[in-house]
Enzyme design. Structure first.
Site, short mmCIF file in Angstrom:
data_model
loop_
_atom_site.label_atom_id
_atom_site.label_comp_id
_atom_site.label_asym_id
_atom_site.label_seq_id
_atom_site.Cartn_x
_atom_site.Cartn_y
_atom_site.Cartn_z
N ASP A 25 0.82 -1.21 0.00
CA ASP A 25 0.00 0.00 0.00
C ASP A 25 0.86 1.28 0.00
O ASP A 25 2.10 1.20 0.00
CB ASP A 25 -0.92 -0.06 1.23
CG ASP A 25 -2.32 0.43 0.94
OD1 ASP A 25 -2.48 1.27 0.06
OD2 ASP A 25 -3.25 -0.04 1.62
N TRP B 102 -2.80 3.47 -5.97
CA TRP B 102 -4.02 4.14 -6.41
C TRP B 102 -3.83 5.04 -7.64
O TRP B 102 -4.58 5.99 -7.84
CB TRP B 102 -4.64 4.97 -5.28
CG TRP B 102 -4.48 4.40 -3.90
CD1 TRP B 102 -4.99 3.22 -3.46
CD2 TRP B 102 -3.76 4.98 -2.79
NE1 TRP B 102 -4.63 3.03 -2.14
CE2 TRP B 102 -3.89 4.08 -1.71
CE3 TRP B 102 -3.04 6.17 -2.62
CZ2 TRP B 102 -3.31 4.34 -0.46
CZ3 TRP B 102 -2.47 6.40 -1.38
CH2 TRP B 102 -2.62 5.51 -0.32
N GLY B 103 -2.77 4.80 -8.41
CA GLY B 103 -2.54 5.64 -9.60
C GLY B 103 -1.84 6.95 -9.28
O GLY B 103 -1.63 7.78 -10.17
N ASP C 158 -10.14 3.34 -4.16
CA ASP C 158 -10.75 2.15 -3.54
C ASP C 158 -12.19 1.95 -3.99
O ASP C 158 -12.97 2.90 -4.06
CB ASP C 158 -10.76 2.32 -2.00
CG ASP C 158 -9.40 2.08 -1.40
OD1 ASP C 158 -8.41 2.06 -2.14
OD2 ASP C 158 -9.35 1.95 -0.16
C1 GAL Z 1 -6.13 1.16 1.15
C2 GAL Z 1 -6.21 0.14 0.04
C3 GAL Z 1 -7.30 -0.83 0.39
C4 GAL Z 1 -6.99 -1.50 1.72
C5 GAL Z 1 -6.78 -0.45 2.79
C6 GAL Z 1 -6.28 -1.07 4.09
O1 GAL Z 1 -5.15 2.08 0.88
O2 GAL Z 1 -6.44 0.77 -1.19
O3 GAL Z 1 -7.44 -1.79 -0.64
O4 GAL Z 1 -5.85 -2.31 1.58
O5 GAL Z 1 -5.84 0.52 2.38
O6 GAL Z 1 -6.07 -0.12 5.10
#
Ligand code: GAL
Length: 381
Positions: free
Chosen positions: A127, A162-163, A184
């Site tokens: 992430d 996220w691009g 998301d």
């Molecule tokens: C976001 C991610 C999600 C999930 C989440 C967990 O940044 O895009 O898919 O993993 O964090 O905290």
């Protein structure tokens, strides 16, 4: 061994369970993947997302699982998952802390990769929260990619930034096998549509060994999640989930199931295990589809996709993004068919029905948010 010649298929804990994860749930998910038939249909990864670790590293600077949630430890859990013929995925983050405020891998990339390899991890979602400002994102993804590539185990690297920071310019070169290039997903039609439409112009970057991950599926959630930002007003209709699954399949996205696979309705199973749609996603060549709208100046209408398949067939997808019944058509010359002498024999992949041979044009009327998925054989008339 080269990993991810085709988009990975699996299940991820985040969409439904969020922080509410533990060893029993993950084992039950593995059991359900086998017993429901998902494994036979091709799904293989069981992935634990954020919130699995202690809030701090241990005295050796290593990540440690929360003993209340995972009393048997990760190695035993991996062994259990492997004993079912499945693969095991985990989650960490570029930054100092993960998005849910657990320790991230910044400054510990190589030791974390070593730890994951020791535990028997096969997939790492990575992430982008809490990234230190003085280092750029590409450098941090390259670093973890290098750590994984040299840790002695095949671990699929699933990037999730996220691009941001022009992901497409550097993600394949860094060594990731999948990448998120949008925001998301939530369990709502609006979110499905926003992701699909925003990613269509970017699909030509995605190819074997580095696929665009449109985000985990919400198919079958019907508004049930421990995370209120993901569960939106009862979720989607079965029709919308079919369209969602078809879009992700056509666009060569990883298909990571996000619903509670221990309790799937028959409709959910029929969507997730439609072998013909899965075959379009798991195509040998994974060609980028050709996207075309009915009228270029009308954004919300029937979107058409044509995708060449390895055996000479074509996959055709028609997607009604509009909030009302809508008609659309495909002119076969747009696909490359000569104006005379050839036609298309069409098979409907959701209805499992032969539609016969068509020449010149195919017209379809779709309910709001509905789709039609066809496999076309070129025939000489
Ligand atoms: C976001 C991610 C999600 C999930 C989440 C967990 O940044 O895009 O898919 O993993 O964090 O905290």
């Amino acid at each position: 061994m080269a990993i991810a010649a085709k988009p990975p298929l699996g299940w991820n804990s985040w969409n439904t369970f969020s922080h509410a994860i533990d060893e029993n749930l993950i084992k039950e998910a593995a059991d359900a993947m086998v017993e429901s038939g998902l494994k036979d249909a091709g799904y293989e990864y069981i992935v634990i997302d954020d919130c699995w670790s202690l809030r701090q590293r241990d005295e050796n600077g290593r990540l440690a699982p929360d003993p209340e949630k995972f009393p048997g430890g990760m190695k035993a859990l991996a062994d259990y998952i492997h004993s079912k013929g499945l693969k095991f995925g985990m989650y960490s983050c570029v930054g100092t802390r993960t998005c849910a405020d657990y320790p991230g891998s910044f400054g510990h990339e190589f030791i974390d990769a070593e730890t994951f390899a020791e535990w028997g991890v096969d997939y790492l979602k990575y992430d982008y929260c809490n990234k230190p400002k003085h280092v750029d994102g590409p450098t941090l993804y390259r670093r973890m990619a290098m750590a994984l590539r040299t840790c002695g185990r095949d671990i699929l690297f699933a990037a999730c930034n996220w691009g941001h920071d022009n992901t497409l310019d550097w993600i394949r070169a860094c060594g990731a096998q999948t990448y998120r290039s949008g925001s998301d997903i939530t369990d709502s039609w609006q979110s499905i549509k926003d992701i699909a439409v925003s990613q269509m112009p970017l699909e030509h970057y995605a190819a074997p060994y580095c696929f665009n991950d449109l985000d985990m599926l919400v198919v079958g959630m019907y508004g049930k999640s421990h995370n209120s930002t993901i569960a939106v007003n009862g979720g989607c209709t079965t029709e919308e989930y079919k369209t969602h699954f078809s879009l992700w399949a056509m666009m060569n996205s990883p298909l990571m199931i996000g619903c509670d696979i221990r309790n799937m309705t028959d409709e959910t199973k029929a969507i997730l295990m439609n072998r013909d749609i899965l075959a379009i996603n798991q195509e040998a060549e994974c060609r980028t589809p050709y996207f075309s709208k009915e009228w270029d100046d009308v954004p919300e209408t029937v979107i058409r996709m044509f995708k060449p398949l390895q055996n000479g067939d074509y996959a055709l997808g028609f997607f009604n993004m509009y909030d009302d019944t809508c008609s659309g058509s495909a002119q076969f010359v747009d696909m490359g068919l000569p104006e005379t002498g050839y036609g298309l024999q069409l098979f409907d992949l959701w209805e499992q029905k032969d539609l016969g041979v068509f020449t010149d044009i195919y017209r379809v009327t779709l309910p709001a948010h509905g789709c039609q998925m066809l496999r076309a054989k070129i025939v000489k008339l």
